[in-house]
Scaffold this motif. Structure first.
Motif, PDB file in Angstrom:
ATOM      1  N   ASP A 232       0.831  -1.212   0.000  1.00 31.11           N
ATOM      2  CA  ASP A 232       0.000   0.000   0.000  1.00 31.11           C
ATOM      3  C   ASP A 232       0.859   1.253   0.000  1.00 31.11           C
ATOM      4  OD1 ASP A 232      -2.258  -1.537   0.011  1.00 31.11           O
ATOM      5  OD2 ASP A 232      -2.560  -1.443   2.187  1.00 31.11           O
ATOM      6  N   ALA A 233       1.969   1.222   0.687  1.00 34.45           N
ATOM      7  CA  ALA A 233       2.848   2.378   0.740  1.00 34.45           C
ATOM      8  C   ALA A 233       3.571   2.610  -0.578  1.00 34.45           C
ATOM      9  CB  ALA A 233       3.868   2.207   1.875  1.00 34.45           C
ATOM     10  N   ALA A 234       3.772   1.536  -1.353  1.00 33.85           N
ATOM     11  CA  ALA A 234       4.511   1.652  -2.611  1.00 33.85           C
ATOM     12  C   ALA A 234       3.632   2.168  -3.753  1.00 33.85           C
ATOM     13  CB  ALA A 234       5.125   0.310  -2.985  1.00 33.85           C
ATOM     14  N   TYR A 235       2.325   1.997  -3.627  1.00 36.41           N
ATOM     15  CA  TYR A 235       1.415   2.378  -4.716  1.00 36.41           C
ATOM     16  C   TYR A 235       0.640   3.641  -4.359  1.00 36.41           C
ATOM     17  CZ  TYR A 235       2.160  -1.920  -7.348  1.00 36.41           C
ATOM     18  OH  TYR A 235       2.708  -2.943  -8.091  1.00 36.41           O
ATOM     19  N   GLU A 236       0.387   4.437  -5.378  1.00 30.81           N
ATOM     20  CA  GLU A 236      -0.408   5.657  -5.224  1.00 30.81           C
ATOM     21  C   GLU A 236      -1.783   5.430  -5.847  1.00 30.81           C
ATOM     22  OE1 GLU A 236      -0.270  10.415  -6.473  1.00 30.81           O
ATOM     23  OE2 GLU A 236       1.265   9.007  -7.197  1.00 30.81           O
ATOM     24  N   ARG A 237      -2.830   5.765  -5.098  1.00 27.31           N
ATOM     25  CA  ARG A 237      -4.197   5.600  -5.587  1.00 27.31           C
ATOM     26  C   ARG A 237      -4.639   6.884  -6.293  1.00 27.31           C
ATOM     27  NH1 ARG A 237      -7.519   1.766  -3.339  1.00 27.31           N
ATOM     28  NH2 ARG A 237      -9.237   3.270  -3.208  1.00 27.31           N
ATOM     29  N   ILE A 238      -4.997   6.758  -7.558  1.00 27.15           N
ATOM     30  CA  ILE A 238      -5.440   7.907  -8.354  1.00 27.15           C
ATOM     31  C   ILE A 238      -6.905   7.686  -8.732  1.00 27.15           C
ATOM     32  CG2 ILE A 238      -5.056   9.290 -10.416  1.00 27.15           C
ATOM     33  CD1 ILE A 238      -2.177   8.370 -10.412  1.00 27.15           C
ATOM     34  N   PRO A 239      -7.844   8.374  -8.077  1.00 28.97           N
ATOM     35  CA  PRO A 239      -9.273   8.179  -8.385  1.00 28.97           C
ATOM     36  C   PRO A 239      -9.662   8.851  -9.696  1.00 28.97           C
ATOM     37  CG  PRO A 239      -9.017   9.868  -6.712  1.00 28.97           C
ATOM     38  CD  PRO A 239      -7.638   9.321  -6.967  1.00 28.97           C
ATOM     39  N   ARG A 240     -10.710   8.320 -10.302  1.00 27.68           N
ATOM     40  CA  ARG A 240     -11.231   8.853 -11.555  1.00 27.68           C
ATOM     41  C   ARG A 240     -12.715   9.185 -11.400  1.00 27.68           C
ATOM     42  NH1 ARG A 240     -11.612   4.847 -15.021  1.00 27.68           N
ATOM     43  NH2 ARG A 240     -10.734   3.146 -13.782  1.00 27.68           N
ATOM     44  N   ALA A 241     -13.224   9.992 -12.301  1.00 27.64           N
ATOM     45  CA  ALA A 241     -14.653  10.295 -12.368  1.00 27.64           C
ATOM     46  C   ALA A 241     -15.182   9.859 -13.730  1.00 27.64           C
ATOM     47  CB  ALA A 241     -14.905  11.786 -12.147  1.00 27.64           C
ATOM     48  N   SER A 242     -16.501   9.740 -13.820  1.00 22.04           N
ATOM     49  CA  SER A 242     -17.108   9.321 -15.089  1.00 22.04           C
ATOM     50  C   SER A 242     -17.336  10.496 -16.033  1.00 22.04           C
ATOM     51  CB  SER A 242     -18.448   8.618 -14.822  1.00 22.04           C
ATOM     52  OG  SER A 242     -18.268   7.478 -14.020  1.00 22.04           O
ATOM     53  N   ALA A 243     -17.835  11.600 -15.490  1.00 25.01           N
ATOM     54  CA  ALA A 243     -18.164  12.760 -16.329  1.00 25.01           C
ATOM     55  C   ALA A 243     -18.367  13.964 -15.420  1.00 25.01           C
ATOM     56  CB  ALA A 243     -19.420  12.485 -17.156  1.00 25.01           C
ATOM     57  N   VAL A 244     -18.748  15.076 -16.024  1.00 22.76           N
ATOM     58  CA  VAL A 244     -18.993  16.300 -15.273  1.00 22.76           C
ATOM     59  C   VAL A 244     -20.261  16.958 -15.817  1.00 22.76           C
ATOM     60  CG1 VAL A 244     -17.515  17.644 -16.826  1.00 22.76           C
ATOM     61  CG2 VAL A 244     -17.998  18.512 -14.530  1.00 22.76           C
ATOM     62  N   GLU A 245     -21.104  17.444 -14.892  1.00 21.32           N
ATOM     63  CA  GLU A 245     -22.316  18.176 -15.268  1.00 21.32           C
ATOM     64  C   GLU A 245     -22.034  19.667 -15.159  1.00 21.32           C
ATOM     65  OE1 GLU A 245     -24.934  16.852 -16.449  1.00 21.32           O
ATOM     66  OE2 GLU A 245     -25.429  14.946 -15.488  1.00 21.32           O
ATOM     67  N   ILE A 246     -22.466  20.425 -16.187  1.00 23.46           N
ATOM     68  CA  ILE A 246     -22.225  21.869 -16.235  1.00 23.46           C
ATOM     69  C   ILE A 246     -23.571  22.585 -16.197  1.00 23.46           C
ATOM     70  CG2 ILE A 246     -21.163  23.737 -17.531  1.00 23.46           C
ATOM     71  CD1 ILE A 246     -19.493  21.527 -18.974  1.00 23.46           C
ATOM     72  N   PHE A 247     -23.750  23.473 -15.244  1.00 28.95           N
ATOM     73  CA  PHE A 247     -24.994  24.234 -15.098  1.00 28.95           C
ATOM     74  C   PHE A 247     -24.739  25.678 -15.515  1.00 28.95           C
ATOM     75  CE2 PHE A 247     -25.327  20.598 -12.421  1.00 28.95           C
ATOM     76  CZ  PHE A 247     -26.671  20.255 -12.401  1.00 28.95           C
ATOM     77  N   ILE A 248     -25.644  26.227 -16.330  1.00 25.84           N
ATOM     78  CA  ILE A 248     -25.451  27.568 -16.867  1.00 25.84           C
ATOM     79  C   ILE A 248     -26.560  28.495 -16.378  1.00 25.84           C
ATOM     80  CG2 ILE A 248     -24.282  26.620 -18.880  1.00 25.84           C
ATOM     81  CD1 ILE A 248     -26.760  27.174 -20.522  1.00 25.84           C
TER      82      ILE A 248
END
Length: 435
Positions: A232-248
């Motif tokens: 666990d100390a040797a690896y870095e966890r990089i989270p991802r997202a699916s998409a983004v909602e934009i409100f105007i």
């Protein structure tokens, strides 16, 4: 004065007066019906638009070319674009949710509390539980209709099954986990209350395997006998997202905001779809229905206008001797036309005003009347499973009311022209010959 006397019934003219009264009622019904139906359709469209755009953004951005690991930076950059109010990132996936003896296919969205607070419609819709300490809750939020389907309440466990689980030598195995229900919300829209489940961002990323584990820079090959802590100390966890909602700011300015987004050179590459593209067929169908309903219901007023013609023709026939006497006393053809024009127009004006008042009152109390009639008859009027919404919305548009009133008055006036012209053409000698 003469037109007023002709409108007041006398015993021998009772039949004509009844016809005029029924004509007045017909105009009132037509105007009231048009106002009520158009108001309800305006409310239906507006409520749907508010609900849909209250959760789903005016734009949805899907990342391309690389994994969406920079979603936090992207959200901050999007919120700096002209015309953009705010943006939210999320993780999304399709699962099978199981409760007490029942299952349903649902869409799970993972969002953190910071982004969730931006969605006022959802954040304030909690009927049971609340979104406080959402990131640490490790639970889920579901709509009240989904809770009824699954037979669960606050604190009960919901099991969700994702067919795309961990890979094994024998293939992919389903991923099955249980989460407590922390929030039950009610948005008043069947689709969202029945098919959407919300989860804190980190558990959602973990469940849908949206976390990449990358060996930290400078770390050499790991010892095969290394402990879990060392790995666990040797690896870095990089989270991802699916998409983004934009409100105007203005939903109708999607074209201009799209240009602003495309001109922003520091944004990551994304495919943008706007709300009009996603719901084009649905809202186009609503617009066509509005036009068709307006045209069909306008026929009620047109029929009432023809009734004005028939009642005035009968009145002219009955008053032929009076017309002849007026003409011999010096009344001009124009005066005779004005008498009968005022008579017929008065019927239309009174009917239009009465219909407008009735229509506005009914439109303002549409939901109360619907629920009262439903309770009285023991049936469900406008079932939410069919009409999407749990209540009957109504929004009166002053411009449309003005159009309806103007059309009714115009048709009523036009309907008086032919009978009034016929009355003005009477020859006094012929009219009095057999009197």
């Amino acid at each position: 004065m003469i037109a007023g006397r002709y409108l007041r019934a006398r015993r021998k003219e009772a039949f004509i007066s009844v016809i005029a009264s029924l004509t007045m009622v017909g105009v009132a019904i037509g105007v009231a019906t048009l106002i009520v139906v158009m108001s309800v359709m305006n409310g239906f469209r507006g409520e749907l638009l508010d609900k849909i755009l209250g959760l789903n953004g005016h734009f949805t951005g899907y990342p391309i070319e690389s994994q969406f690991t920079d979603y936090e930076e992207t959200v901050k950059a999007l919120e700096q674009v002209d015309g953009v109010t705010f943006a939210v990132s999320f993780v999304e996936g399709q699962v099978l949710a199981s409760g007490v003896g029942s299952s349903a296919g649902v869409t799970v969205r993972g969002m953190d509390e910071e982004n969730l607070k931006k969605l006022d419609l959802l954040y304030n819709a909690a009927e049971q539980g609340g979104f406080d300490q959402w990131d640490d809750s490790r639970g889920v939020a579901i709509g009240y209709r989904l809770a009824q389907t699954l037979g669960v309440g606050i604190g009960d466990e919901v099991q969700i099954i994702n067919p795309e689980g961990a890979m094994t030598p024998f293939g992919s195995t389903p991923q099955i986990r249980s989460y407590p229900v922390n929030v039950i919300y009610n948005l008043g829209m069947v689709e969202f209350d029945s098919y959407f489940m919300y989860m804190p961002l980190e558990p959602a990323q973990d469940y849908f395997r949206m976390v990449d584990e990358v060996l930290k820079p400078g770390m050499g090959p790991l010892d095969p006998l290394a402990s879990d802590e060392e790995i666990d100390a040797a690896y870095e966890r990089i989270p991802r997202a699916s998409a983004v909602e934009i409100f105007i700011e203005d939903p109708d300015q999607v074209a201009q905001v799209r240009r602003n987004l495309l001109d922003q050179t520091d944004l990551r590459p994304m495919v943008l779809t706007d709300w009009q593209q996603r719901n084009e067929t649905f809202f186009s169908a609503l617009q066509v229905e509005r036009v068709v309903m307006f045209t069909i219901l306008s026929m009620i007023i047109l029929v009432a206008a023809f009734n004005i013609i028939s009642s005035l023709i009968m009145l002219v026939k009955d008053k032929s001797a009076d017309i002849a006497v007026l003409r011999t006393m010096g009344a001009t053809r124009g005066s005779i036309m004005r008498v009968f024009s005022i008579t017929g127009t008065t019927i239309g004006v009174v009917g239009t005003l009465a219909g407008t008042v009735i229509g506005l009152i009914v439109a303002a109390n549409a939901e109360f009347l619907r629920s009262s009639i439903s309770n009285l008859l023991g049936i469900t009027l406008f079932p939410p499973e069919v009409f999407f919404l749990s209540s009957l919305p109504s929004r009166t548009d002053p411009v449309e009311v003005t159009v309806v009133v103007t059309m009714a008055l115009g048709l009523s006036f036009l309907a008086t022209l032919y009978p009034a012209w016929r009355a003005a053409q009477y020859d006094p000698v012929e009219a009095l010959r057999y009197e």
